[in-house]
Write a protein that holds these residues in place. Structure first.
Motif, short mmCIF file in Angstrom:
data_model
loop_
_atom_site.label_atom_id
_atom_site.label_comp_id
_atom_site.label_asym_id
_atom_site.label_seq_id
_atom_site.Cartn_x
_atom_site.Cartn_y
_atom_site.Cartn_z
N LEU A 30 37.14 103.98 33.84
CA LEU A 30 36.37 102.94 33.16
C LEU A 30 34.89 103.27 33.21
O LEU A 30 34.41 103.89 34.15
CB LEU A 30 36.62 101.58 33.84
CG LEU A 30 38.07 101.13 33.93
CD1 LEU A 30 38.17 99.82 34.71
CD2 LEU A 30 38.70 101.01 32.55
N ASP A 31 34.16 102.82 32.17
CA ASP A 31 32.72 103.00 32.19
C ASP A 31 32.07 101.87 32.99
O ASP A 31 32.77 101.01 33.54
CB ASP A 31 32.15 103.10 30.76
CG ASP A 31 32.31 101.82 29.94
OD1 ASP A 31 32.58 100.74 30.51
OD2 ASP A 31 32.15 101.89 28.71
N ALA A 32 30.74 101.85 33.04
CA ALA A 32 30.03 100.86 33.85
C ALA A 32 30.29 99.43 33.39
O ALA A 32 30.20 98.48 34.18
CB ALA A 32 28.53 101.14 33.82
N ALA A 33 30.65 99.25 32.12
CA ALA A 33 30.94 97.92 31.58
C ALA A 33 32.41 97.53 31.74
O ALA A 33 32.82 96.46 31.28
CB ALA A 33 30.54 97.85 30.11
N GLY A 34 33.21 98.40 32.34
CA GLY A 34 34.62 98.08 32.56
C GLY A 34 35.52 98.43 31.38
O GLY A 34 36.67 98.01 31.34
N ARG A 35 35.01 99.20 30.42
CA ARG A 35 35.81 99.61 29.26
C ARG A 35 36.42 100.99 29.51
O ARG A 35 35.82 101.83 30.17
CB ARG A 35 34.94 99.66 28.01
CG ARG A 35 34.41 98.31 27.56
CD ARG A 35 33.57 98.46 26.30
NE ARG A 35 32.48 99.40 26.53
CZ ARG A 35 31.21 99.05 26.69
NH1 ARG A 35 30.84 97.80 26.61
NH2 ARG A 35 30.29 99.97 26.89
N ALA A 36 37.60 101.20 28.95
CA ALA A 36 38.26 102.50 29.09
C ALA A 36 37.41 103.60 28.46
O ALA A 36 36.87 103.43 27.37
CB ALA A 36 39.63 102.46 28.42
N VAL A 37 37.28 104.71 29.18
CA VAL A 37 36.54 105.86 28.70
C VAL A 37 37.44 106.64 27.74
O VAL A 37 38.62 106.83 28.04
CB VAL A 37 36.13 106.74 29.89
CG1 VAL A 37 35.50 108.04 29.44
CG2 VAL A 37 35.20 105.99 30.82
N PRO A 38 36.92 107.11 26.61
CA PRO A 38 37.75 107.92 25.72
C PRO A 38 38.00 109.30 26.33
O PRO A 38 37.19 109.80 27.11
CB PRO A 38 36.93 108.03 24.44
CG PRO A 38 35.52 107.79 24.84
CD PRO A 38 35.58 106.90 26.06
N PRO A 39 39.15 109.92 26.00
CA PRO A 39 39.42 111.25 26.52
C PRO A 39 38.37 112.24 25.97
O PRO A 39 37.76 111.96 24.96
CB PRO A 39 40.80 111.59 25.99
CG PRO A 39 41.28 110.42 25.23
CD PRO A 39 40.19 109.42 25.15
N PRO A 40 38.19 113.36 26.64
CA PRO A 40 38.99 113.88 27.74
C PRO A 40 38.58 113.28 29.08
O PRO A 40 37.41 112.96 29.30
CB PRO A 40 38.69 115.38 27.70
CG PRO A 40 37.34 115.50 27.09
CD PRO A 40 37.21 114.34 26.15
N TYR A 41 39.57 113.16 29.97
CA TYR A 41 39.37 112.66 31.33
C TYR A 41 40.55 113.09 32.18
O TYR A 41 41.49 113.71 31.68
CB TYR A 41 39.19 111.14 31.36
CG TYR A 41 40.30 110.36 30.68
CD1 TYR A 41 41.55 110.23 31.26
CD2 TYR A 41 40.08 109.75 29.45
CE1 TYR A 41 42.56 109.52 30.63
CE2 TYR A 41 41.08 109.03 28.82
CZ TYR A 41 42.31 108.92 29.41
OH TYR A 41 43.30 108.22 28.79
N THR A 42 40.50 112.73 33.45
CA THR A 42 41.59 113.04 34.37
C THR A 42 42.06 111.76 35.04
O THR A 42 41.24 110.88 35.32
CB THR A 42 41.09 114.03 35.46
OG1 THR A 42 40.60 115.21 34.82
CG2 THR A 42 42.21 114.40 36.43
#
Length: 157
Positions: A30-42
Motif C-alpha cells: 500500500l502507498d502512504a494513503a492506504g491505496r494498493a500500489v500498481p505492479p511491479p511489486y513483491t
C-alpha cells in the motif's frame, strides 16, 4: 525464542532495497494513503518455521524460517492495454536472488546485510525458484522464490 516479526521486517526491507520496488506482507503493498500500489511489486509470505536446526550443537536458540517472495509484474500505469510480462517478473526475481549473493571478493558472509534486530544472526541463507504464474485476464505474470533463513540467538554480552 526467535521472534518472527523482526526477521520478516528485515527480509521485507532487504527485498525492497534490492528490487527498488515496494514489498507487501501477505498482501499487495500500500502507498502512504492506504491505496494498493500498481505492479511491479513483491508480496512476501512467511511460511514454515522450525526451532530445531538438526545439528548436534543445537541448544534451542536456533530456528529456521521459510518465506516465499512472489515477484509480480503488471500493466504499465497510464499505458492502455499494456500487460505485465515475463521479462518484468524475471527482472524482479533476478534482484531477489541477490538475497543469497556472496561478496564478489570471496570474503565470508553475504553481499547484502539482512537487518533482523539485536541478538539474532542469520548464519545461512538458501533460495530456490518455485515457478510462477500467469493470468491473461488481469495481465499479471509472477516469478516465485522460496527462501530459507537459518537463525541463531547470540548470548547477551
Amino acid at each position: 525464542m526467535i521472534e518472527r516479526l523482526p526477521v520478516t521486517a528485515g527480509l521485507q526491507a532487504l527485498l525492497a532495497t534490492l528490487t527498488g520496488r515496494p514489498v507487501g506482507r501477505r498482501t499487495v503493498p500500500l502507498d502512504a494513503a492506504g491505496r494498493a500500489v500498481p505492479p511491479p511489486y513483491t508480496i512476501l509470505y512467511p511460511l514454515d518455521r522450525a526451532d530445531d536446526t538438526n545439528t548436534v550443537a543445537d541448544n534451542q536458540t536456533a530456528a529456521v524460517f521459510d518465506y516465499q517472495a512472489t515477484f509480480v509484474s503488471g500493466p504499465l500505469p497510464g499505458v492502455p492495454n499494456s500487460r505485465g510480462g515475463d521479462e518484468q517478473a524475471q527482472w524482479l526475481a533476478d534482484r531477489g536472488w541477490k538475497v543469497v549473493a556472496r561478496p564478489a571478493d570471496g570474503s565470508p558472509g553475504y553481499a547484502h546485510t539482512l537487518n533482523i534486530g539485536d541478538g539474532v544472526t542469520c548464519w545461512r541463507r538458501e533460495a530456490r525458484e518455485a515457478g510462477g504464474t500467469d493470468n491473461a485476464e488481469d495481465a499479471i505474470i509472477t516469478s516465485v522464490i522460496r527462501y530459507r533463513l537459518f537463525l541463531e540467538e547470540q548470548p547477551a554480552a
